[in-house]
Design a protein around this motif. Sequence first.
Motif, PDB file in Angstrom:
ATOM      1  N   ASN A   1       0.822  -1.206   0.000  1.00 50.07           N
ATOM      2  CA  ASN A   1       0.000   0.000   0.000  1.00 50.07           C
ATOM      3  C   ASN A   1       0.860   1.263   0.000  1.00 50.07           C
ATOM      4  N   SER A   2       1.881   1.285   0.860  1.00 50.47           N
ATOM      5  CA  SER A   2       2.718   2.477   1.004  1.00 50.47           C
ATOM      6  C   SER A   2       4.183   2.135   0.863  1.00 50.47           C
TER       7      SER A   2
ATOM      8  N   ALA B   1      -2.457  -2.801  -5.477  1.00 50.87           N
ATOM      9  CA  ALA B   1      -3.689  -2.653  -6.259  1.00 50.87           C
ATOM     10  C   ALA B   1      -3.402  -2.694  -7.752  1.00 50.87           C
ATOM     11  N   GLY B   2      -2.126  -2.723  -8.121  1.00 53.83           N
ATOM     12  CA  GLY B   2      -1.744  -2.706  -9.529  1.00 53.83           C
ATOM     13  C   GLY B   2      -1.448  -4.064 -10.112  1.00 53.83           C
TER      14      GLY B   2
ATOM     15  N   GLY C   1      -0.621  -5.834   6.534  1.00 56.98           N
ATOM     16  CA  GLY C   1      -0.142  -5.050   5.398  1.00 56.98           C
ATOM     17  C   GLY C   1      -1.170  -5.008   4.291  1.00 56.98           C
ATOM     18  N   GLY C   2      -0.746  -4.552   3.126  1.00 56.75           N
ATOM     19  CA  GLY C   2      -1.666  -4.427   1.994  1.00 56.75           C
ATOM     20  C   GLY C   2      -2.102  -5.765   1.428  1.00 56.75           C
ATOM     21  N   ARG C   3      -1.165  -6.752   1.373  1.00 57.99           N
ATOM     22  CA  ARG C   3      -1.506  -8.045   0.785  1.00 57.99           C
ATOM     23  C   ARG C   3      -1.107  -9.228   1.664  1.00 57.99           C
TER      24      ARG C   3
ATOM     25  N   LEU D   1     -10.124  -4.892  -2.418  1.00 62.60           N
ATOM     26  CA  LEU D   1     -10.333  -5.009  -3.862  1.00 62.60           C
ATOM     27  C   LEU D   1     -11.302  -6.142  -4.188  1.00 62.60           C
ATOM     28  N   ARG D   2     -11.235  -7.203  -3.404  1.00 62.81           N
ATOM     29  CA  ARG D   2     -12.066  -8.379  -3.691  1.00 62.81           C
ATOM     30  C   ARG D   2     -13.509  -8.192  -3.247  1.00 62.81           C
TER      31      ARG D   2
END
Length: 496
Positions: free
Chosen positions: A17-18, A45-46, A141-143, A170-171
């Motif tokens: 994310n960051s 997210a990419g 974290g982000g993922r 996202l999901r």
Amino acid sequence: MTLHPATALAAIDIGSNSFRLEIAELPRGRYRRLEYLKETVRLGAGLDEDGRLTEAAMQRGLDCLQRFAERLKGFAPERVRAVATQTLREAKNRDEFLARAERALGFAIEVISGREEARLIYAGVAHLQASDEPRLVIDIGGRSTEMILGRGRQPSSAESFQVGSVSLSLRFFPDGRFSAEAFRAAQVAAGAELEEALSLFKPSMWRQALGSSGTVGAVAQILAANGISDGRITAEGLRWCIAQCLIAGAVDRLALPGLKDDRRAVVGGGLCILYTLLTQFGIEELQPAKGALRQGVILDLAERLEPAGRRGADMRAASVAVLQQRFGVDLEQAARVQGLALKLHRQLEPAAPAELRRELGWAAALHEIGMMVSHHDHHRHSAYLLAHVDAAGFSQNQLRRLGHLALGQRGGLRKLEAQLADETLLWQVLALRLAAIACHARGSVGPRPLRLQRQGRKLDLALPLRWAREQPRLLYLLQEEAQAWQRSGALELNLA
């Protein structure tokens, strides 16, 4: 450009994310931050449907790293460590991005395993928030989500799970809309991923639970700003946050005091993971922690710079010893090959950085771990094990490089044709191969049996005449080695 003292160390956390840059120093072991930068990049997210980073996501990351590079001007390479986490563990085109990212940043970037990420997170928390109580540390974290048990400075169990605030948002909230059904589904999905950890991190194993991450910090700020708690996270507080999301109905209508814009898009997924953790693992109260991954990276970097043998020095040496024991390595043979390989490498590259010598030494110490699988083609087994094992202190990049060295210790060279374009790896491989040949009889080879003279990629290998006459088999193997290099076209090796 900001001038920092020569004692400063820098860590770059390339998160999902960051991206974060932390510059600090450790006067007498006390952590002192000098500078901190954070940018919301949303690299995670990419990832497209094929698991590849989009060009737009890569460019956001490259732009950020170029800005970080301005703050790192004047830093020696050994005083900077950049680590990448789950998104680059997943991305199928990570090598393409890493090559561009290293050019933008000006420093090497390491992709670390989930367990290594967890270990470094705990190191940061344990140093900045010392305690002798058994603790559970969580980082969302982000993922990915990391969970670590430990006491004092020592982690006892560390795991990483592939669920994070970005991926879950996202999901289950792809269009930014909130619904009770989406929250329930997201919590079930998070629970399914984390369920296998229930026996590893049960409440009887710890007395205090700490949360280290942007997600925990963001939710703690919301709860404090709205008077729900003093920042401590409870199941009741999380239910209140989820209720506010449902009242708003969508991310763009969510007006919560304390919620920063950079967390808005991923708050739904973060809340679901937190609620699942608290309810499934019996956590009555989760306190925000002071330390995080970036502080752990700086502490680890400081240990690497300590003289060998000093307490807390580079733990990769300890990991190598653990692997030798686990795979039943012949320690005497490993030491013989290691000693000779390092001597030969000094003749090839007298001014090589210390890190290259350490890598070669570790590869030599572990070059026969594949023997545990099979003596036949043991170099291939060694290469596979090194490239896939979890070893504290090592990044995935470095373990893969050790795997290349193990693969190249014997046999044809075509299998490493692409890797040998890297001249630093070329000389490491040559030194290891010659050392393994010289020590093939598994006995002493004397103080200086081989001498190398190099001009560019043309080398002369000198052997003591009497020694060579007494060992015709060794001479035969060295002649075969010279022919192998000639066929590869990578260099010319002549026996004198």
